[in-house]
Design a protein around this motif. Structure first.
Motif, PDB file in Angstrom:
ATOM      1  N   THR A  46      32.177  45.376 104.578  1.00  0.00           N
ATOM      2  CA  THR A  46      31.818  43.980 104.801  1.00  0.00           C
ATOM      3  C   THR A  46      32.047  43.513 106.237  1.00  0.00           C
ATOM      4  N   VAL A  73      32.270  38.344 101.357  1.00  0.00           N
ATOM      5  CA  VAL A  73      31.901  38.397  99.942  1.00  0.00           C
ATOM      6  C   VAL A  73      33.016  37.806  99.097  1.00  0.00           C
ATOM      7  N   ASP A  95      34.621  37.569  95.611  1.00  0.00           N
ATOM      8  CA  ASP A  95      34.679  38.413  94.418  1.00  0.00           C
ATOM      9  C   ASP A  95      35.247  37.597  93.254  1.00  0.00           C
ATOM     10  N   THR A  99      23.757  36.753  94.801  1.00  0.00           N
ATOM     11  CA  THR A  99      24.810  37.069  93.845  1.00  0.00           C
ATOM     12  C   THR A  99      24.541  38.409  93.179  1.00  0.00           C
ATOM     13  N   THR A 114      28.653  42.377  88.752  1.00  0.00           N
ATOM     14  CA  THR A 114      29.416  43.622  88.847  1.00  0.00           C
ATOM     15  C   THR A 114      29.462  44.343  87.504  1.00  0.00           C
ATOM     16  N   HIS A 160      29.766  39.052  92.662  1.00  0.00           N
ATOM     17  CA  HIS A 160      30.003  39.055  94.104  1.00  0.00           C
ATOM     18  C   HIS A 160      29.041  38.062  94.740  1.00  0.00           C
ATOM     19  N   TYR A 216      27.544  36.842  98.170  1.00  0.00           N
ATOM     20  CA  TYR A 216      27.402  37.312  99.543  1.00  0.00           C
ATOM     21  C   TYR A 216      27.132  36.135 100.485  1.00  0.00           C
ATOM     22  N   THR A 234      38.398  37.695  98.334  1.00  0.00           N
ATOM     23  CA  THR A 234      37.336  37.799  99.329  1.00  0.00           C
ATOM     24  C   THR A 234      37.415  39.145 100.022  1.00  0.00           C
ATOM     25  N   ARG A 235      36.261  39.617 100.478  1.00  0.00           N
ATOM     26  CA  ARG A 235      36.162  40.873 101.208  1.00  0.00           C
ATOM     27  C   ARG A 235      35.502  40.605 102.546  1.00  0.00           C
ATOM     28  N   VAL A 275      32.577  46.285  99.377  1.00  0.00           N
ATOM     29  CA  VAL A 275      32.115  45.983  98.027  1.00  0.00           C
ATOM     30  C   VAL A 275      31.171  47.092  97.579  1.00  0.00           C
ATOM     31  N   TYR A 304      25.581  47.668  88.949  1.00  0.00           N
ATOM     32  CA  TYR A 304      25.681  46.476  89.784  1.00  0.00           C
ATOM     33  C   TYR A 304      24.254  45.996  90.053  1.00  0.00           C
TER      34      TYR A 304
END
Length: 299
Positions: free
Chosen positions: A75, A82, A84, A119, A122, A128, A130, A152-153, A159, A171
């Motif tokens: 990321t 992202v 989560d 979106t 998962t 997730h 974005y 968050t990432r 991710v 996913y």
């Protein structure tokens, strides 16, 4: 062309830096530091997955020709943030709110609409969201800073991309919307020090700068310990390393969110799930802070 290769190339076409994950899992397929051969990209030193992630279609084709790898998106280099939204553990209360409900409650309290952006659903039934990361701030991973089960990432995180398959579940893109910028009000919450903790944690007693440097060195050492943990010992190693750092949080030498984010990133990079890391880190820090002895006075 196989679907996972297509997923990797599609992500790269968007400017997202990708790397292979082990087939059917969320774990990086690249070698760890302890197993590094010090050849190829690592000739001058071990190169982690974040640095090896790429948008080069030739490198992607070469990597995915070797197996049915899932697709990881780094990321930070991809300029993504992202959010989560996780689901409660199976053994939690049946009516416990999930990450989506907690985010909606956070937005309501802030007087803001729930942000709409691209979106991904998962494998566990979470989501997730974005966002494009703000250019003026280098954000890192967080665990529960926004709300429970909302992580968050960003830099230091990754991710699993759409098209990847974990535990037989794919996913998948749920919202075809374009990726929107991270809302300013969320950015303010995610830039340290995090307001959530600033409001709940007493003001720390000032300590000598030397103490802070020692704490930062200790954190780096424990992060490396987690990173090098062998399979089968990763969770236990994470628990011990986080407990070792709890005293520095209790003494006010390191902010708790910084320690949580650092170990969350290392635990996930080592192959533990986000939920496993979060539970272990929370438990270890709570125990260590509760049982910590007073900071020894300088002579």
């Amino acid at each position: 062309m196989n679907t996972l290769l297509t997923a990797a190339l599609t992500a790269a076409e968007r400017g997202w830096h990708v790397f292979p994950l082990r087939p059917g899992t969320k774990r990086p397929a690249l070698h760890g530091e302890t197993a590094c051969p010090r050849t190829g990209p690592c000739t001058t030193g071990h190169v982690k997955w974040e640095q090896r992630a790429t948008t080069d279609p030739d490198r992607i084709r070469a990597a995915w020709s070797a197996g049915a790898f899932n697709v990881g998106i780094a990321t930070g280099p991809s300029r993504l943030l992202v959010v989560d939204l996780d689901r409660p553990k199976l053994n939690s209360e049946e009516d416990a709110p999930d990450g989506a409900a907690n985010l909606a409650a956070l937005c309501e309290r802030a007087g803001q609409p729930v942000p709409r952006t691209r979106t991904i659903r998962t494998a566990s039934g979470g989501a997730h969201l974005y966002f494009s990361a703000p250019a003026a701030a280098r954000l890192h991973n967080t665990a529960g800073t926004l709300a429970p089960l909302v992580d968050t990432r960003a830099w230091g995180g990754y991710v699993v991309a759409a098209g990847s398959i974990v535990n037989g579940h794919t996913y998948a893109v749920e919202e075809p919307a374009l990726i929107n910028p991270l809302p300013d009000w969320l950015k303010k919450v995610l830039i340290p020090p995090h307001p959530k903790f600033a409001a709940e944690t007493p003001e720390p007693v000032p300590v000598p700068a030397r103490g802070h440097r020692y704490a930062e060195t200790a954190l780096q050492r424990e992060r490396e310990t987690v990173r090098a943990a062998p399979e089968g010992r990763r969770n236990a190693t994470l628990l011990a390393s986080v407990r070792a750092m709890g005293r520095f949080v209790a003494w006010g030498e390191l902010p708790r969110p910084v320690v949580e984010a650092a170990f969350q990133a290392e635990g996930e990079a080592a192959g533990l799930t986000a939920a496993e890391c979060r539970a272990t880190i929370t438990s270890a820090l709570d125990w260590s802070i509760r049982t910590c002895r007073p900071r020894p006075e300088a002579a």
